[in-house]
Design a protein around this motif. Structure first.
Motif, PDB file in Angstrom:
ATOM      1  N   GLN A 165       2.394   1.881  -3.291  1.00 50.35           N
ATOM      2  CA  GLN A 165       1.391   2.443  -4.224  1.00 50.35           C
ATOM      3  C   GLN A 165       1.290   3.963  -4.094  1.00 50.35           C
ATOM      4  O   GLN A 165       1.008   4.644  -5.075  1.00 50.35           O
ATOM      5  N   TRP A 166       1.522   4.478  -2.892  1.00 50.94           N
ATOM      6  CA  TRP A 166       1.460   5.931  -2.698  1.00 50.94           C
ATOM      7  C   TRP A 166       2.441   6.645  -3.619  1.00 50.94           C
ATOM      8  O   TRP A 166       2.221   7.790  -3.981  1.00 50.94           O
ATOM      9  N   GLU A 208       0.839  -1.199   0.000  1.00 47.57           N
ATOM     10  CA  GLU A 208       0.000   0.000   0.000  1.00 47.57           C
ATOM     11  C   GLU A 208       0.879   1.256   0.000  1.00 47.57           C
ATOM     12  O   GLU A 208       0.634   2.201  -0.744  1.00 47.57           O
ATOM     13  N   GLN A 258       3.086   5.924  -6.663  1.00 45.27           N
ATOM     14  CA  GLN A 258       2.682   5.870  -8.076  1.00 45.27           C
ATOM     15  C   GLN A 258       2.010   7.161  -8.531  1.00 45.27           C
ATOM     16  O   GLN A 258       2.180   7.586  -9.666  1.00 45.27           O
ATOM     17  N   SER A 259       1.229   7.755  -7.643  1.00 50.28           N
ATOM     18  CA  SER A 259       0.581   9.037  -7.980  1.00 50.28           C
ATOM     19  C   SER A 259       0.000   9.666  -6.718  1.00 50.28           C
ATOM     20  O   SER A 259      -0.284   8.980  -5.739  1.00 50.28           O
ATOM     21  N   GLU A 270      -2.872  10.865  -6.581  1.00 50.59           N
ATOM     22  CA  GLU A 270      -4.247  10.354  -6.534  1.00 50.59           C
ATOM     23  C   GLU A 270      -4.325   9.094  -5.662  1.00 50.59           C
ATOM     24  O   GLU A 270      -5.208   8.956  -4.824  1.00 50.59           O
ATOM     25  N   LYS A 271      -3.356   8.177  -5.852  1.00 48.58           N
ATOM     26  CA  LYS A 271      -3.351   6.934  -5.066  1.00 48.58           C
ATOM     27  C   LYS A 271      -3.044   7.217  -3.599  1.00 48.58           C
ATOM     28  O   LYS A 271      -3.590   6.577  -2.707  1.00 48.58           O
ATOM     29  N   SER A 276      -5.990   6.756  -0.132  1.00 47.36           N
ATOM     30  CA  SER A 276      -5.758   5.957   1.076  1.00 47.36           C
ATOM     31  C   SER A 276      -5.927   6.827   2.319  1.00 47.36           C
ATOM     32  O   SER A 276      -5.327   7.893   2.425  1.00 47.36           O
TER      33      SER A 276
END
Length: 199
Positions: free
Chosen positions: A71-72, A68, A74-75, A77-78, A82
């Motif tokens: 993933q932050w 998780e 990556q963008s 938005e991501k 969260s």
């Protein structure tokens, strides 16, 4: 040399001032303790692997995974999708004295879900807190956008703050977000979770 004479009223005034100073000192210590407790509970919440079994305020475990947190990166938005990501990013922005950006963005997200009969009150609150020229948490938008947003807030619709929100989002994406990804707070958190995963 004659002694100093204080009238009774002067003495009570002096004593009153001293009592105020003592009370202020106690209140300041309480604030420091409260801040320490808040920070401690925040850290426990953000890194649950350090102390296993710590319950969150709604009594379920918040488990952050390395995936998780990766993933932050990556963008933006991501990251903002969260709940934990929002919390960690907000703490980072606080350290840079720019938390008004995420607070405004979140207020706009909440505003979009507001029932039509409550729009006016919320629009007024958001405008006063973030948009007007002497707002406590004034966001960084130009004069034209500030004026346009003010007009839209007077006759509010669900899209009244869209332009200003987009501008603040782009500002965070280009400015704060890249620094966040290189920050100790993000890298340490990721490193800790990856270490715990590999055990």
């Amino acid at each position: 040399m004659p002694g100093l004479l204080f009238s009774h009223s002067n003495m009570t005034e002096l004593n009153g001032k001293e009592d105020c100073r003592l009370a202020e000192g106690k209140a300041h210590k309480k604030k420091q303790k409260a801040f320490g407790a808040d920070l401690k509970s925040y850290l426990k919440c953000m890194v649950p692997h350090i102390e296993s079994g710590i319950k969150s305020s709604n009594s379920r475990n918040i488990m952050l995974s390395a995936e998780e947190v990766i993933q932050w990166s990556q963008s933006l938005e991501k990251l903002l999708a969260s709940q934990s990501g929002q919390g960690v990013f907000r703490e980072f922005l606080k350290s840079e004295f720019s938390e008004e950006n995420i607070e405004f963005w979140l207020a706009c997200e909440d505003y979009k879900k507001t029932k039509s009969d409550h729009l006016h009150g919320k629009a007024e609150r958001i405008y006063e807190e973030f948009v007007q020229s002497d707002a406590i948490k004034q966001i960084n938008i130009d004069y034209q956008m500030r004026e346009a947003t003010a007009k839209k807030a007077q006759d509010p619709t669900h899209s009244s703050f869209d332009e200003a929100q987009k501008t603040v989002y782009i500002l965070m994406e280009r400015d704060s977000y890249p620094r966040f990804l290189k920050s100790k707070s993000y890298l340490n958190l990721l490193n800790q979770l990856q270490t715990n995963t590999s055990k």
